[in-house]
Scaffold this active site. Structure first.
Site, PDB file in Angstrom:
ATOM      1  N   VAL A  22     -67.402 -58.231  21.107  1.00 16.47           N
ATOM      2  CA  VAL A  22     -69.132 -58.253  22.431  1.00 16.47           C
ATOM      3  C   VAL A  22     -68.125 -56.229  23.430  1.00 16.47           C
ATOM      4  O   VAL A  22     -68.898 -55.757  23.017  1.00 16.47           O
ATOM      5  CB  VAL A  22     -68.249 -58.636  23.833  1.00 16.47           C
ATOM      6  N   ASP A 126     -65.310 -78.097  17.466  1.00 17.53           N
ATOM      7  CA  ASP A 126     -66.073 -79.669  16.750  1.00 17.53           C
ATOM      8  C   ASP A 126     -67.347 -79.585  16.286  1.00 17.53           C
ATOM      9  O   ASP A 126     -68.073 -80.443  16.149  1.00 17.53           O
ATOM     10  CB  ASP A 126     -65.851 -80.089  17.994  1.00 17.53           C
TER      11      ASP A 126
HETATM   12  O1  F6P Z   1     -62.887 -79.778  21.824  1.00 17.37           O
HETATM   13  C1  F6P Z   1     -61.605 -78.616  20.625  1.00 17.37           C
HETATM   14  C2  F6P Z   1     -60.864 -80.223  20.978  1.00 17.37           C
HETATM   15  O2  F6P Z   1     -59.868 -79.988  19.808  1.00 17.37           O
HETATM   16  C3  F6P Z   1     -61.445 -81.562  20.446  1.00 17.37           C
HETATM   17  O3  F6P Z   1     -61.455 -81.351  18.680  1.00 17.37           O
HETATM   18  C4  F6P Z   1     -59.952 -82.531  20.810  1.00 17.37           C
HETATM   19  O4  F6P Z   1     -60.084 -84.026  20.950  1.00 17.37           O
HETATM   20  C5  F6P Z   1     -59.759 -81.772  22.081  1.00 17.37           C
HETATM   21  O5  F6P Z   1     -60.054 -80.496  21.933  1.00 17.37           O
HETATM   22  C6  F6P Z   1     -57.809 -81.628  22.505  1.00 17.37           C
HETATM   23  O6  F6P Z   1     -57.739 -80.659  23.903  1.00 17.37           O
HETATM   24  P1  F6P Z   1     -56.698 -80.260  24.086  1.00 17.37           P
HETATM   25  O7  F6P Z   1     -56.061 -79.298  22.950  1.00 17.37           O
HETATM   26  O8  F6P Z   1     -56.364 -80.718  24.991  1.00 17.37           O
HETATM   27  O9  F6P Z   1     -55.668 -82.054  23.608  1.00 17.37           O
END
Ligand code: F6P
Length: 318
Positions: A22, A126
């Site tokens: 970017v 994800d």
């Molecule tokens: O969305 C990415 C992710 O790593 C998911 O796979 C997981 O459920 C979540 O974030 C975990 O979130 P945090 O880092 O807030 O614990």
């Protein structure tokens, strides 16, 4: 013209490569870029810095995000969004490139409706953004999982064990499914397969007694059932000794794979092209190896594709 760039939600490998793209794509068109710290929070709090070509040197290979990331649930409120709009006006920022998951996309759509043109890039391990074939970070996380599952297979074989490996993905089973296909895991459990404990135990007994396997790997997508509990059930009800490994946040780190670096680079450049041309409320996607942009609301209304054929392929080959 001045634009801002931010990363929001859970970080993913390749976010830095996207920021670099970017910044360099914008500056080469004479556009000034502000790097906003900690996602929408930094925008609301006017916490940002001007970025030059030099500021993003070495960033293409770095995991995490040089700008920091945060989740800001309050950003759903219009009063908070209006603070962000004020900051953009004060700074003379006409557009934003935001990098993150679906929560980030929703924030971008809201800001676009309030007059700040936003273009969103899918940055999440994800792979749960239905409009794009791949999100930035998915490939690197998959590689991390595969590397770890391969190691767990070694020790599982030595000890006649069944390893239950819990992977991330939020509500999307792509990390689990692709990891199972890559490693030849015996069983994969995701939202799409559902979870039937009795059936899973029966299959493990079949692999052990009929197919004479001396180990088994179960890849479990998070938020379905407890990995430790499952491993215990396996020990109690099959000849395998069950062990659980929750891979956790290790999946979010590390230097991005070439696939993610290239994806982030192509998407970052496309975002600048769209913002420079005055487009708003769009997200960038890769479809059939082409980088395209579509309306954010349309992207958010799409449902994730079924992976039925891949699940069937996995089962056929085990
Ligand atoms: O969305 C990415 C992710 O790593 C998911 O796979 C997981 O459920 C979540 O974030 C975990 O979130 P945090 O880092 O807030 O614990």
């Amino acid at each position: 013209m001045k634009i801002g760039v931010l990363t929001s939600g859970g970080d993913s490998p390749g976010m830095n490569a996207a920021i670099r793209a970017v910044v360099r794509s914008a500056t080469s068109r004479g556009i000034e870029v502000y790097g906003i710290y900690d996602g929408y929070r930094g925008l609301v709090e006017n916490n940002m810095i001007e970025l030059t070509r030099k500021s993003v040197s070495d960033m293409i290979l770095k995991g995490g995000t040089m700008l920091g990331s945060a989740r800001l649930p309050e950003f759903k409120e219009e009063s908070v969004q209006l603070k962000a709009v004020d900051v953009c006006h004060q700074r003379g920022i006409k557009g934003l490139v935001v990098i993150g998951g679906d929560g980030t996309f929703k924030g971008a759509a809201a800001l676009s409706n309030l007059g700040i043109n936003c273009i969103a890039l899918p940055g999440t391990i994800d792979n749960d953004i239905a409009s794009t074939d791949y999100t930035i970070g998915f490939d690197t996380a998959l590689n991390t999982i595969v590397e770890n599952v391969d190691k767990l297979r070694d020790t599982s074989s030595s000890h006649h064990r069944c390893s239950v490996i819990q992977v991330m993905g939020n509500r999307c089973g792509d990390l689990a499914l692709y990891a199972a296909l890559s490693t030849g895991a015996e069983i994969v459990i995701t939202k799409e397969t559902g979870f039937d404990e009795a059936e899973m135990l029966e299959r493990l007994r079949y692999y052990e007694n009929t197919k004479k396997k001396n180990h088994a790997i179960v890849i479990l997508s998070e938020k379905i059932t407890d990995a430790e509990f499952l491993a215990q059930k396996i020990s109690e009800n099959t000849g395998f000794s069950g062990r659980a490994t929750v891979l956790g946040h290790i999946q979010r780190g590390g230097s991005p794979t070439p696939f993610d670096r290239i994806l982030a680079t192509r998407m970052g450049d496309k975002a600048v092209e769209r913002i420079a041309a005055g487009h708003r409320s769009e997200c960038i996607c890769i479809r059939d190896n082409k980088i395209v942009s579509i309306d954010i609301d349309e992207a958010l209304s799409m449902t994730n594709p079924s992976r039925k054929e891949l699940f069937e392929l996995h089962d056929r080959l085990i």
